[in-house]
Design a protein around this motif. Structure first.
Motif, PDB file in Angstrom:
ATOM      1  N   ASP B  23       0.844  -1.193   0.000  1.00 45.08           N
ATOM      2  CA  ASP B  23       0.000   0.000   0.000  1.00 45.08           C
ATOM      3  C   ASP B  23       0.885   1.251   0.000  1.00 45.08           C
ATOM      4  OD1 ASP B  23      -2.201   1.560   0.013  1.00 45.08           O
ATOM      5  OD2 ASP B  23      -2.608   1.324   2.167  1.00 45.08           O
ATOM      6  N   LEU B  24       1.547   1.473  -1.098  1.00 41.36           N
ATOM      7  CA  LEU B  24       2.459   2.600  -1.292  1.00 41.36           C
ATOM      8  C   LEU B  24       2.193   3.166  -2.683  1.00 41.36           C
ATOM      9  CD1 LEU B  24       5.865   1.161   0.011  1.00 41.36           C
ATOM     10  CD2 LEU B  24       4.478   2.917   1.119  1.00 41.36           C
ATOM     11  N   PRO B  25       2.459   4.421  -2.951  1.00 41.35           N
ATOM     12  CA  PRO B  25       2.915   5.428  -1.989  1.00 41.35           C
ATOM     13  C   PRO B  25       1.791   5.876  -1.066  1.00 41.35           C
ATOM     14  CG  PRO B  25       2.608   6.407  -4.162  1.00 41.35           C
ATOM     15  CD  PRO B  25       2.363   4.953  -4.323  1.00 41.35           C
ATOM     16  N   ALA B  26       2.191   6.385   0.090  1.00 45.29           N
ATOM     17  CA  ALA B  26       1.205   6.916   1.043  1.00 45.29           C
ATOM     18  C   ALA B  26       0.530   8.132   0.435  1.00 45.29           C
ATOM     19  CB  ALA B  26       1.914   7.290   2.342  1.00 45.29           C
ATOM     20  N   ASP B  27      -0.672   8.411   0.942  1.00 42.56           N
ATOM     21  CA  ASP B  27      -1.428   9.553   0.409  1.00 42.56           C
ATOM     22  C   ASP B  27      -0.587  10.828   0.431  1.00 42.56           C
ATOM     23  OD1 ASP B  27      -3.550   7.965  -0.020  1.00 42.56           O
ATOM     24  OD2 ASP B  27      -4.636   8.524   1.809  1.00 42.56           O
ATOM     25  N   GLY B  28      -0.639  11.553  -0.668  1.00 37.31           N
ATOM     26  CA  GLY B  28       0.037  12.836  -0.749  1.00 37.31           C
ATOM     27  C   GLY B  28       1.526  12.750  -0.969  1.00 37.31           C
ATOM     28  N   CYS B  29       2.042  11.540  -1.128  1.00 41.99           N
ATOM     29  CA  CYS B  29       3.482  11.376  -1.305  1.00 41.99           C
ATOM     30  C   CYS B  29       3.746  10.914  -2.734  1.00 41.99           C
ATOM     31  CB  CYS B  29       4.007  10.361  -0.294  1.00 41.99           C
ATOM     32  SG  CYS B  29       5.782  10.260  -0.271  1.00 41.99           S
ATOM     33  N   ALA B  37      10.126   0.603   0.138  1.00 43.29           N
ATOM     34  CA  ALA B  37       9.420  -0.593  -0.335  1.00 43.29           C
ATOM     35  C   ALA B  37       9.849  -1.823   0.449  1.00 43.29           C
ATOM     36  CB  ALA B  37       9.684  -0.793  -1.829  1.00 43.29           C
ATOM     37  N   LEU B  38      11.150  -1.955   0.716  1.00 41.37           N
ATOM     38  CA  LEU B  38      11.615  -3.129   1.468  1.00 41.37           C
ATOM     39  C   LEU B  38      11.138  -3.062   2.918  1.00 41.37           C
ATOM     40  CD1 LEU B  38      15.228  -3.385  -0.007  1.00 41.37           C
ATOM     41  CD2 LEU B  38      13.227  -4.763  -0.608  1.00 41.37           C
ATOM     42  N   ASP B  39      11.138  -1.870   3.487  1.00 36.91           N
ATOM     43  CA  ASP B  39      10.615  -1.727   4.859  1.00 36.91           C
ATOM     44  C   ASP B  39       9.149  -2.160   4.918  1.00 36.91           C
ATOM     45  OD1 ASP B  39      13.039  -0.720   5.661  1.00 36.91           O
ATOM     46  OD2 ASP B  39      12.389   1.376   5.686  1.00 36.91           O
ATOM     47  N   ALA B  40       8.361  -1.708   3.925  1.00 33.65           N
ATOM     48  CA  ALA B  40       6.931  -2.038   3.918  1.00 33.65           C
ATOM     49  C   ALA B  40       6.720  -3.537   3.700  1.00 33.65           C
ATOM     50  CB  ALA B  40       6.228  -1.238   2.822  1.00 33.65           C
ATOM     51  N   GLU B  42       8.762  -5.946   4.602  1.00 33.35           N
ATOM     52  CA  GLU B  42       9.109  -6.650   5.842  1.00 33.35           C
ATOM     53  C   GLU B  42       8.071  -6.401   6.941  1.00 33.35           C
ATOM     54  OE1 GLU B  42      13.971  -6.585   5.226  1.00 33.35           O
ATOM     55  OE2 GLU B  42      13.041  -5.291   6.721  1.00 33.35           O
ATOM     56  N   ALA B  43       7.473  -5.231   6.919  1.00 30.96           N
ATOM     57  CA  ALA B  43       6.438  -4.950   7.923  1.00 30.96           C
ATOM     58  C   ALA B  43       5.198  -5.806   7.676  1.00 30.96           C
ATOM     59  CB  ALA B  43       6.069  -3.463   7.880  1.00 30.96           C
ATOM     60  N   LEU B  44       4.886  -6.002   6.400  1.00 32.44           N
ATOM     61  CA  LEU B  44       3.715  -6.803   6.050  1.00 32.44           C
ATOM     62  C   LEU B  44       3.975  -8.295   6.284  1.00 32.44           C
ATOM     63  CD1 LEU B  44       0.882  -6.361   4.896  1.00 32.44           C
ATOM     64  CD2 LEU B  44       1.840  -6.585   2.590  1.00 32.44           C
ATOM     65  N   TYR B  45       5.209  -8.711   6.038  1.00 30.30           N
ATOM     66  CA  TYR B  45       5.588 -10.127   6.200  1.00 30.30           C
ATOM     67  C   TYR B  45       6.857 -10.190   7.060  1.00 30.30           C
ATOM     68  CZ  TYR B  45       2.383 -10.511   2.286  1.00 30.30           C
ATOM     69  OH  TYR B  45       1.268 -10.421   1.493  1.00 30.30           O
ATOM     70  N   PRO B  46       6.702 -10.144   8.379  1.00 26.03           N
ATOM     71  CA  PRO B  46       7.891 -10.088   9.251  1.00 26.03           C
ATOM     72  C   PRO B  46       8.841 -11.267   9.059  1.00 26.03           C
ATOM     73  CG  PRO B  46       5.904  -9.527  10.473  1.00 26.03           C
ATOM     74  CD  PRO B  46       5.446  -9.999   9.128  1.00 26.03           C
ATOM     75  N   VAL B  47       8.334 -12.393   8.552  1.00 27.63           N
ATOM     76  CA  VAL B  47       9.217 -13.546   8.363  1.00 27.63           C
ATOM     77  C   VAL B  47      10.304 -13.241   7.329  1.00 27.63           C
ATOM     78  CG1 VAL B  47       7.878 -14.654   6.511  1.00 27.63           C
ATOM     79  CG2 VAL B  47       9.183 -16.073   8.125  1.00 27.63           C
ATOM     80  N   LEU B  48      10.103 -12.198   6.530  1.00 27.66           N
ATOM     81  CA  LEU B  48      11.106 -11.852   5.513  1.00 27.66           C
ATOM     82  C   LEU B  48      12.230 -10.979   6.071  1.00 27.66           C
ATOM     83  CD1 LEU B  48       8.849 -11.182   2.389  1.00 27.66           C
ATOM     84  CD2 LEU B  48       9.979 -13.296   3.105  1.00 27.66           C
ATOM     85  N   ARG B  49      12.105 -10.568   7.332  1.00 28.77           N
ATOM     86  CA  ARG B  49      13.195  -9.779   7.921  1.00 28.77           C
ATOM     87  C   ARG B  49      14.457 -10.634   7.980  1.00 28.77           C
ATOM     88  NH1 ARG B  49      12.556  -7.500  13.380  1.00 28.77           N
ATOM     89  NH2 ARG B  49      14.251  -6.161  12.697  1.00 28.77           N
TER      90      ARG B  49
END
Lengths: 371, 102
Positions: B23-29, B37-40, B42-49
């Protein structure tokens, strides 16, 4: 006893072998984590359905998997292994200082009493502990921060902490072994450590009797007699009768005293098993014959066990974590090879058969005796 | 929405198909960086950290590559802005396991 469950780690996944107490017919489940290297799996002595597995690849790094139903289903748990503080350096192959870098988990050792507590031996050599079922890991940095740590060097397979022994009698005592740093003992549950290498002699070192630098391949203990330790070193099979304070050689009449695994019979503390390998330059059995050797005298006098094992054109290896025993009344012995066979003896080594023949190269074998 | 295509091992780990949507880009960005993108992801699928980037240093693992719009972004800094077609969702960000055997 109703049966056994054999946890097999391979270069391309994990397999779970099950059989009844006769250990003649085998059900093979897997591969779990297909395509990943599974260096080791082990069950909790306190809860046999709680299993831990080390899953890794060079591409995507380390995962730890946990099962709560004996290996039928798994979940990824914590995979962050961060060294405590600023890790400093150890020696690299060329003698230069090299930063400590986590590569993988070689060995998982669940607590004897608490299913949620498990130790991990890693490369570059360090000891970690989880007390929450593998969700988070903390380094027991007293080992790596030993005064000699900066002088430790890797063996050809990497600088791995591969052996963790928990003393079932002496509370807080544990042993760890590192290639190629040596053997260490803690009396305070892993907080502080000291080398226990007196009596070891390694000709590849400038000082063959130095305190650290020995390439220990594996140490085994019988739970009823934890002061007696058996060691397969790079060369030499060794024994200690005083919890590692001193060691003496028991290679005796073995055809070669190079090898990787060593195990003790479940019910006979003086019966020991090794798998002699030709040499450090030729990692296969002498004469193309796979022979497990058994000593019923605690060492020095060894007999070859060959019935059912390949006695010609056999050039596989048996790695350090790839031999184990069960505790059924007639003790079973299990050997996994780099050729993908898992050989089983249901009569303490007198005769053998293959439970499975064509797995990927076997890295580890752990046996659970099920009630 | 940003589409990310994962290699087989990471799909299995995360329990997803070939592609996942962020769900990127955030509104207004108007800008999304490779690191965002990689942060998002990993946040969505923590097992990928830890599977694409090292813990601690955040460095890309040696055998992992990032491609998009026929460009190799692997050596770009985390603040490298992703190409416009990736932001529009018309092209995926590819996470690739390097060719290495055994």
């Amino acid at each position: 006893m109703t049966g056994v469950r054999v946890l097999v780690g391979t270069r391309k996944g994990a397999f779970v072998l099950t059989s009844d107490g006769k250990r003649e017919k085998w059900d093979i489940a897997g591969p779990h984590f297909a395509g990943w290297e599974i260096y080791h799996l082990k069950g909790s002595p306190a809860d046999p359905n709680r299993l831990y597995a080390s899953q890794s690849t060079s591409w995507f790094g380390q995962q730890i998997q946990r099962s709560d139903d004996g290996g039928q289903t798994w979940q990824s748990v914590g995979n962050e292994f961060s060294y405590d503080g600023t890790p400093g350096t150890h020696q690299w192959y060329d003698g230069t200082p090299h930063p400590w870098e986590f590569a993988r988990v070689w060995h998982l050792e669940p607590s004897l009493r608490d299913p949620d507590t498990v130790y991990a031996g890693v490369e570059d050599a360090a000891l970690f502990r989880s007390t929450d079922g593998g969700q988070s890991w903390q380094e027991l940095s007293g080992l790596r921060n030993h005064d000699t740590g900066s002088s430790w060097q890797p063996g050809a397979g990497g600088m791995c902490l591969h052996t963790i022994l928990l003393d079932p009698v002496n509370e807080g005592r544990m042993f760890a072994a590192i290639s190629a740093a040596g053997a260490f003992r803690s009396e305070d549950a892993g907080e502080t450590w000291r080398p226990v290498t007196k009596g070891l002699r390694s000709e590849f070192m400038p000082d063959p009797e130095a305190e650290v630098g020995h390439c220990v391949h594996r140490i085994a203990m019988h739970p009823s007699r934890p002061d007696v330790l058996f060691m397969q070193k790079h060369w030499d099979v060794m024994r200690s009768d005083n919890g590692g304070e001193s060691w003496h050689e028991i290679s005796g009449d073995l055809p070669t005293d190079f090898g990787f695994p060593i195990s003790v019979h479940a019910h006979e503390p003086e019966t020991v098993y090794v798998v002699p390998i030709t040499s450090d330059e030729q990692h296969f059995p002498p004469d193309g014959r796979l022979r497990v050797y058994r000593s019923r005298t605690g060492g020095n006098e060894w007999e070859p066990l060959t019935e059912g094992l390949p006695q010609q054109n056999c050039y596989v290896n048996v790695l350090r974590d790839a031999m184990d025993v069960d505790s059924i009344d007639e003790c079973g012995i299990y050997v996994g090879t780099t050729g993908g066979q898992v050989y089983v003896s249901a009569d303490a080594g007198d005769s053998w058969s293959a439970a499975v023949r064509d797995l990927p190269s076997v890295l580890s074998v752990e046996v659970q005796t099920l009630p | 929405m940003i589409r990310v295509e994962l290699p087989a091992h990471l799909r299995t780990l995360a329990g997803v198909g070939r592609e996942v949507a962020l769900d990127l880009p955030a509104d207004g960005c108007a800008c999304v960086t490779l690191g965002d993108a990689l942060d998002a992801l990993e946040a969505l699928y923590p097992v990928l950290r830890g599977t694409m980037r090292d813990y601690g240093t955040g460095r890309r693992r040696a055998y992992v590559r990032f491609f998009a719009c026929m460009q190799d972004l692997s050596h770009e800094r985390p603040d490298f802005p992703l190409p416009e077609p990736v932001l529009r969702g018309s092209e995926p960000l590819l996470v690739v396991g390097a060719i290495a055997g055994g």
